[in-house]
Scaffold this motif. Structure first.
Motif, PDB file in Angstrom:
ATOM      1  N   LEU A  30       0.823  -1.219   0.000  1.00 34.19           N
ATOM      2  CA  LEU A  30       0.000   0.000   0.000  1.00 34.19           C
ATOM      3  C   LEU A  30       0.852   1.262   0.000  1.00 34.19           C
ATOM      4  O   LEU A  30       0.510   2.250  -0.662  1.00 34.19           O
ATOM      5  CB  LEU A  30      -0.947  -0.006   1.201  1.00 34.19           C
ATOM      6  CG  LEU A  30      -2.062  -1.052   1.151  1.00 34.19           C
ATOM      7  CD1 LEU A  30      -2.844  -1.055   2.463  1.00 34.19           C
ATOM      8  CD2 LEU A  30      -2.984  -0.813  -0.027  1.00 34.19           C
ATOM      9  N   VAL A  31       1.973   1.236   0.710  1.00 38.23           N
ATOM     10  CA  VAL A  31       2.881   2.395   0.699  1.00 38.23           C
ATOM     11  C   VAL A  31       3.540   2.524  -0.672  1.00 38.23           C
ATOM     12  O   VAL A  31       3.677   3.624  -1.213  1.00 38.23           O
ATOM     13  CB  VAL A  31       3.934   2.277   1.823  1.00 38.23           C
ATOM     14  CG1 VAL A  31       5.067   3.268   1.626  1.00 38.23           C
ATOM     15  CG2 VAL A  31       3.281   2.482   3.179  1.00 38.23           C
ATOM     16  N   GLN A  32       3.923   1.393  -1.250  1.00 42.05           N
ATOM     17  CA  GLN A  32       4.585   1.416  -2.560  1.00 42.05           C
ATOM     18  C   GLN A  32       3.678   2.005  -3.639  1.00 42.05           C
ATOM     19  O   GLN A  32       4.133   2.734  -4.513  1.00 42.05           O
ATOM     20  CB  GLN A  32       5.020  -0.007  -2.940  1.00 42.05           C
ATOM     21  CG  GLN A  32       5.883  -0.081  -4.163  1.00 42.05           C
ATOM     22  CD  GLN A  32       7.237   0.596  -3.957  1.00 42.05           C
ATOM     23  OE1 GLN A  32       7.773   0.618  -2.855  1.00 42.05           O
ATOM     24  NE2 GLN A  32       7.783   1.156  -5.004  1.00 42.05           N
ATOM     25  N   LEU A  36      -1.056   4.509   1.077  1.00 43.35           N
ATOM     26  CA  LEU A  36      -0.675   5.021   2.388  1.00 43.35           C
ATOM     27  C   LEU A  36       0.519   5.945   2.211  1.00 43.35           C
ATOM     28  O   LEU A  36       1.353   5.728   1.329  1.00 43.35           O
ATOM     29  CB  LEU A  36      -0.300   3.873   3.331  1.00 43.35           C
ATOM     30  CG  LEU A  36      -1.433   2.950   3.758  1.00 43.35           C
ATOM     31  CD1 LEU A  36      -0.876   1.788   4.573  1.00 43.35           C
ATOM     32  CD2 LEU A  36      -2.450   3.710   4.574  1.00 43.35           C
ATOM     33  N   PRO A  37       0.620   6.980   3.045  1.00 41.03           N
ATOM     34  CA  PRO A  37       1.754   7.905   2.900  1.00 41.03           C
ATOM     35  C   PRO A  37       3.079   7.253   3.280  1.00 41.03           C
ATOM     36  O   PRO A  37       3.129   6.383   4.140  1.00 41.03           O
ATOM     37  CB  PRO A  37       1.415   9.035   3.868  1.00 41.03           C
ATOM     38  CG  PRO A  37       0.489   8.433   4.854  1.00 41.03           C
ATOM     39  CD  PRO A  37      -0.266   7.357   4.130  1.00 41.03           C
ATOM     40  N   LYS A  38       4.136   7.685   2.605  1.00 41.44           N
ATOM     41  CA  LYS A  38       5.480   7.211   2.950  1.00 41.44           C
ATOM     42  C   LYS A  38       5.953   7.953   4.188  1.00 41.44           C
ATOM     43  O   LYS A  38       5.480   9.025   4.502  1.00 41.44           O
ATOM     44  CB  LYS A  38       6.452   7.476   1.799  1.00 41.44           C
ATOM     45  CG  LYS A  38       6.142   6.653   0.575  1.00 41.44           C
ATOM     46  CD  LYS A  38       7.205   6.822  -0.469  1.00 41.44           C
ATOM     47  CE  LYS A  38       6.845   5.895  -1.632  1.00 41.44           C
ATOM     48  NZ  LYS A  38       7.904   5.788  -2.594  1.00 41.44           N
ATOM     49  N   LEU A  40       8.697   9.944   6.684  1.00 39.83           N
ATOM     50  CA  LEU A  40       9.491  11.141   6.442  1.00 39.83           C
ATOM     51  C   LEU A  40      10.929  10.770   6.101  1.00 39.83           C
ATOM     52  O   LEU A  40      11.552   9.974   6.808  1.00 39.83           O
ATOM     53  CB  LEU A  40       9.488  12.035   7.680  1.00 39.83           C
ATOM     54  CG  LEU A  40       8.123  12.555   8.118  1.00 39.83           C
ATOM     55  CD1 LEU A  40       8.247  13.274   9.448  1.00 39.83           C
ATOM     56  CD2 LEU A  40       7.551  13.485   7.066  1.00 39.83           C
ATOM     57  N   GLY A  41      11.446  11.297   5.046  1.00 32.38           N
ATOM     58  CA  GLY A  41      12.841  11.068   4.669  1.00 32.38           C
ATOM     59  C   GLY A  41      13.163   9.599   4.461  1.00 32.38           C
ATOM     60  O   GLY A  41      12.541   8.922   3.663  1.00 32.38           O
ATOM     61  N   ASP A  42      14.150   9.112   5.221  1.00 21.21           N
ATOM     62  CA  ASP A  42      14.578   7.718   5.095  1.00 21.21           C
ATOM     63  C   ASP A  42      13.853   6.788   6.070  1.00 21.21           C
ATOM     64  O   ASP A  42      14.259   5.648   6.247  1.00 21.21           O
ATOM     65  CB  ASP A  42      16.090   7.622   5.351  1.00 21.21           C
ATOM     66  CG  ASP A  42      16.890   8.325   4.269  1.00 21.21           C
ATOM     67  OD1 ASP A  42      16.372   8.414   3.130  1.00 21.21           O
ATOM     68  OD2 ASP A  42      18.012   8.776   4.566  1.00 21.21           O
ATOM     69  N   SER A  43      12.792   7.237   6.691  1.00 21.77           N
ATOM     70  CA  SER A  43      12.122   6.429   7.706  1.00 21.77           C
ATOM     71  C   SER A  43      11.047   5.516   7.132  1.00 21.77           C
ATOM     72  O   SER A  43      10.224   4.995   7.872  1.00 21.77           O
ATOM     73  CB  SER A  43      11.499   7.340   8.764  1.00 21.77           C
ATOM     74  OG  SER A  43      10.422   8.057   8.189  1.00 21.77           O
ATOM     75  N   ASN A  44      11.054   5.300   5.835  1.00 18.22           N
ATOM     76  CA  ASN A  44      10.009   4.506   5.205  1.00 18.22           C
ATOM     77  C   ASN A  44       9.910   3.106   5.800  1.00 18.22           C
ATOM     78  O   ASN A  44       8.816   2.630   6.097  1.00 18.22           O
ATOM     79  CB  ASN A  44      10.241   4.430   3.695  1.00 18.22           C
ATOM     80  CG  ASN A  44       9.052   3.832   2.971  1.00 18.22           C
ATOM     81  OD1 ASN A  44       7.914   4.051   3.357  1.00 18.22           O
ATOM     82  ND2 ASN A  44       9.326   3.073   1.936  1.00 18.22           N
ATOM     83  N   PHE A  45      11.038   2.418   5.993  1.00 22.69           N
ATOM     84  CA  PHE A  45      11.015   1.061   6.530  1.00 22.69           C
ATOM     85  C   PHE A  45      10.456   1.044   7.946  1.00 22.69           C
ATOM     86  O   PHE A  45       9.628   0.197   8.294  1.00 22.69           O
ATOM     87  CB  PHE A  45      12.419   0.440   6.501  1.00 22.69           C
ATOM     88  CG  PHE A  45      12.466  -0.938   7.080  1.00 22.69           C
ATOM     89  CD1 PHE A  45      11.923  -2.018   6.394  1.00 22.69           C
ATOM     90  CD2 PHE A  45      13.024  -1.159   8.327  1.00 22.69           C
ATOM     91  CE1 PHE A  45      11.944  -3.293   6.936  1.00 22.69           C
ATOM     92  CE2 PHE A  45      13.044  -2.427   8.884  1.00 22.69           C
ATOM     93  CZ  PHE A  45      12.509  -3.497   8.180  1.00 22.69           C
ATOM     94  N   VAL A  46      10.883   1.987   8.776  1.00 22.99           N
ATOM     95  CA  VAL A  46      10.389   2.070  10.150  1.00 22.99           C
ATOM     96  C   VAL A  46       8.888   2.344  10.148  1.00 22.99           C
ATOM     97  O   VAL A  46       8.125   1.755  10.911  1.00 22.99           O
ATOM     98  CB  VAL A  46      11.152   3.163  10.940  1.00 22.99           C
ATOM     99  CG1 VAL A  46      10.559   3.356  12.323  1.00 22.99           C
ATOM    100  CG2 VAL A  46      12.620   2.817  11.028  1.00 22.99           C
ATOM    101  N   TRP A  47       8.439   3.223   9.276  1.00 23.35           N
ATOM    102  CA  TRP A  47       7.020   3.557   9.145  1.00 23.35           C
ATOM    103  C   TRP A  47       6.206   2.317   8.788  1.00 23.35           C
ATOM    104  O   TRP A  47       5.161   2.054   9.375  1.00 23.35           O
ATOM    105  CB  TRP A  47       6.866   4.643   8.085  1.00 23.35           C
ATOM    106  CG  TRP A  47       5.468   4.951   7.684  1.00 23.35           C
ATOM    107  CD1 TRP A  47       4.872   4.640   6.503  1.00 23.35           C
ATOM    108  CD2 TRP A  47       4.485   5.634   8.456  1.00 23.35           C
ATOM    109  NE1 TRP A  47       3.588   5.081   6.504  1.00 23.35           N
ATOM    110  CE2 TRP A  47       3.312   5.698   7.685  1.00 23.35           C
ATOM    111  CE3 TRP A  47       4.475   6.186   9.734  1.00 23.35           C
ATOM    112  CZ2 TRP A  47       2.148   6.302   8.146  1.00 23.35           C
ATOM    113  CZ3 TRP A  47       3.309   6.790  10.182  1.00 23.35           C
ATOM    114  CH2 TRP A  47       2.167   6.847   9.396  1.00 23.35           C
TER     115      TRP A  47
END
Length: 98
Positions: A30-32, A36-38, A40-47
């Motif tokens: 869904l993020v891809q 769903l929103p990605k 912030l910055g490089d925190s995509n995996f954590v999100w």
């Protein structure tokens, strides 16, 4: 008998992990695709991981009620057996001292 005890805990844990992995894959997809929103910055995996945790917890609570109850009953039985053995040992020691 102990194999059955372990299997309830293992089954419950495996099902919890499976629900989490399913949520993780669903959230990542869904993020891809931008549903769903990605993060912030490089925190995509954590999100994605945090969203999967938030989704999988209530799903596990509802969907795995029977497995959780079975595991809980087995744990209670094991604790009761341990208490009985401890009491039996204590009684033997008290008899040997007197």
């Amino acid at each position: 008998m102990s194999a059955a005890r372990t299997s309830a805990a293992i089954r419950y844990t495996a099902m919890r992990i499976a629900i989490f992995v399913g949520c993780l894959v669903a959230v990542a997809v869904l993020v891809q695709f931008g549903v769903l929103p990605k993060g912030l910055g490089d925190s995509n995996f954590v999100w994605v991981v945090l969203l999967a945790l938030v989704l999988s917890a209530p799903l596990s609570f509802v969907l795995l009620r029977k497995q959780r109850d079975a595991m809980s009953q087995q744990i209670v039985g094991k604790v009761d057996q341990a208490k009985a053995r401890l009491e039996a040992n204590r009684t033997q020691e008290d008899g040997a001292v007197q």
